[in-house]
Design an enzyme around this catalytic site. Structure first.
Site, PDB file in Angstrom:
ATOM      1  N   SER A  31       5.025  31.521  73.835  1.00  0.00           N
ATOM      2  CA  SER A  31       3.968  30.712  74.441  1.00  0.00           C
ATOM      3  C   SER A  31       3.038  30.171  73.366  1.00  0.00           C
ATOM      4  O   SER A  31       2.877  30.773  72.299  1.00  0.00           O
ATOM      5  CB  SER A  31       3.149  31.566  75.424  1.00  0.00           C
ATOM      6  OG  SER A  31       2.006  30.864  75.870  1.00  0.00           O
TER       7      SER A  31
ATOM      8  N   LYS B 257       3.479  37.366  72.699  1.00  0.00           N
ATOM      9  CA  LYS B 257       4.298  36.175  72.555  1.00  0.00           C
ATOM     10  C   LYS B 257       4.563  35.817  71.093  1.00  0.00           C
ATOM     11  O   LYS B 257       5.627  35.299  70.752  1.00  0.00           O
ATOM     12  CB  LYS B 257       3.635  35.002  73.288  1.00  0.00           C
ATOM     13  CG  LYS B 257       3.681  35.128  74.804  1.00  0.00           C
ATOM     14  CD  LYS B 257       5.106  35.326  75.322  1.00  0.00           C
ATOM     15  CE  LYS B 257       5.210  35.172  76.816  1.00  0.00           C
ATOM     16  NZ  LYS B 257       6.583  35.425  77.316  1.00  0.00           N
TER      17      LYS B 257
ATOM     18  N   TYR C 186      -1.545  38.856  75.780  1.00  0.00           N
ATOM     19  CA  TYR C 186      -0.434  37.940  76.016  1.00  0.00           C
ATOM     20  C   TYR C 186      -0.049  37.196  74.738  1.00  0.00           C
ATOM     21  O   TYR C 186       1.135  37.082  74.380  1.00  0.00           O
ATOM     22  CB  TYR C 186      -0.843  36.966  77.118  1.00  0.00           C
ATOM     23  CG  TYR C 186       0.194  35.980  77.557  1.00  0.00           C
ATOM     24  CD1 TYR C 186       1.277  36.381  78.333  1.00  0.00           C
ATOM     25  CD2 TYR C 186       0.073  34.631  77.237  1.00  0.00           C
ATOM     26  CE1 TYR C 186       2.223  35.456  78.766  1.00  0.00           C
ATOM     27  CE2 TYR C 186       1.002  33.702  77.669  1.00  0.00           C
ATOM     28  CZ  TYR C 186       2.074  34.120  78.434  1.00  0.00           C
ATOM     29  OH  TYR C 186       3.005  33.203  78.864  1.00  0.00           O
TER      30      TYR C 186
END
Length: 304
Positions: free
Chosen positions: A151, A168, A164
């Site tokens: 991401s 990622k 997150y």
């Protein structure tokens, strides 16, 4: 002849969103698909739903072959069970697409350990566990392909997503090393950074009219269905020489991310003192030295 005829693929998090579209597209391309989905909510909570079964029904109704799996990617025995399901049902495993994920967005100074570990466990550890369970089978057959979902939250950064983003970015490093170590066995590994409207994006609070308008354009012009064909291609023999890359898809646009490389060096023959460093990096020289133009400081939500 489909681009994935004769292939067996596992897609994690395939009950909804991007994972669902990938599973359906791979089946249309001729692959036999293990459709994995735990059935959890955006933050990983139990919902009692079984979306994987619905996707399997769609695939079978269209004439394809698929089987549902409800194990968790963050559990080693669950990851092994997914691969065992592919081997027991279809006799091989050719592609693993690691899509499964959750969000627990918090500001760094407000995040607790449980939120950190939950996201790392699903995204990074989960991708590793499933890939590790598959790779020995791929080595034995002399071929295989991984597509891991990363991401821009990791590649560029995103406020409120430290867990997150860290997961990622870790996936990118993991994928690169899988590609390096797998090359001698015909095993490839690439990453996909998707721009698509999903329930994860929908969970982000809208804080202004400008943001709402950007999200409206995003929803209309960058769908999960745009991502899927590229994943199918990367999983196919047509991409047999494509590995260790990070791709992005935004609507009808496909792009390749740069790899981290040194871009500038400075050298001082007698070494760097505190004073010399302060002088070298003083404000009037800093912009030129670091080659900053401000254009990539923030990621824009407007996909068009």
């Amino acid at each position: 002849m489909g681009i994935l005829d004769g292939k067996v693929a596992l897609v994690t998090g395939a009950g909804r969103g991007i994972g669902r579209e990938v599973a359906l597209d791979m089946a249309r391309g001729g692959a036999k698909v293990v459709v994995n989905d735990l059935g959890g909510g955006v933050e990983g909570e139990q919902t009692g739903e079984s979306p994987a079964e619905s996707v399997v029904k769609e695939i079978k109704a269209a004439g394809g072959e698929a089987v549902a799996n409800g194990d968790s990617v963050s559990d080693a025995s669950g990851a092994k069970a997914m691969i065992d399901c592919a081997m027991d049902t279809f006799g091989r495993i050719d592609s693993v697409v690691n899509v499964a994920g959750i969000l627990r967005d918090r500001m760094f100074h407000k995040m607790d350990e449980a939120d950190w570990r939950a996201v790392i466990d699903v995204h990074l550890t989960g991708s590793w566990l499933v890939s590790r369970a598959a790779v020995d089978h791929m080595k034995a057959q002399g071929s295989g392909a991984f597509v891991h979902f990363t991401s821009t939250s990791g590649l560029h950064g995103s406020v409120g997503q430290i867990n997150y983003g860290a997961a990622k970015m870790g996936i990118v490093g993991m994928s690169k090393i899988i590609a390096m170590e797998g090359a001698r066995y015909g095993v490839r590994s690439n990453c996909m950074a998707p721009f698509a409207w999903t329930r994860m994006i929908e969970s982000i609070p809208i804080t202004s009219e400008e943001m709402a308008e950007s999200f409206r354009k995003f929803k209309e012009n960058a769908t999960a269905a745009h991502i899927a064909p590229v994943v199918s291609y990367l999983s196919s023999d047509a991409a047999k020489d494509v590995t260790a890359n990070v791709f992005g898809v935004r609507g009808n646009e496909i792009y390749l991310f740069s790899q981290p490389r040194p871009i500038k060096t400075i050298h001082k023959s007698d070494g760097w003192s505190h004073e010399a460093l302060a002088a070298q990096f003083e404000p009037s020289l800093r912009k030129e030295l670091l080659d900053l133009d401000g254009t990539a400081e923030y990621f824009s939500w407007d996909p068009i």
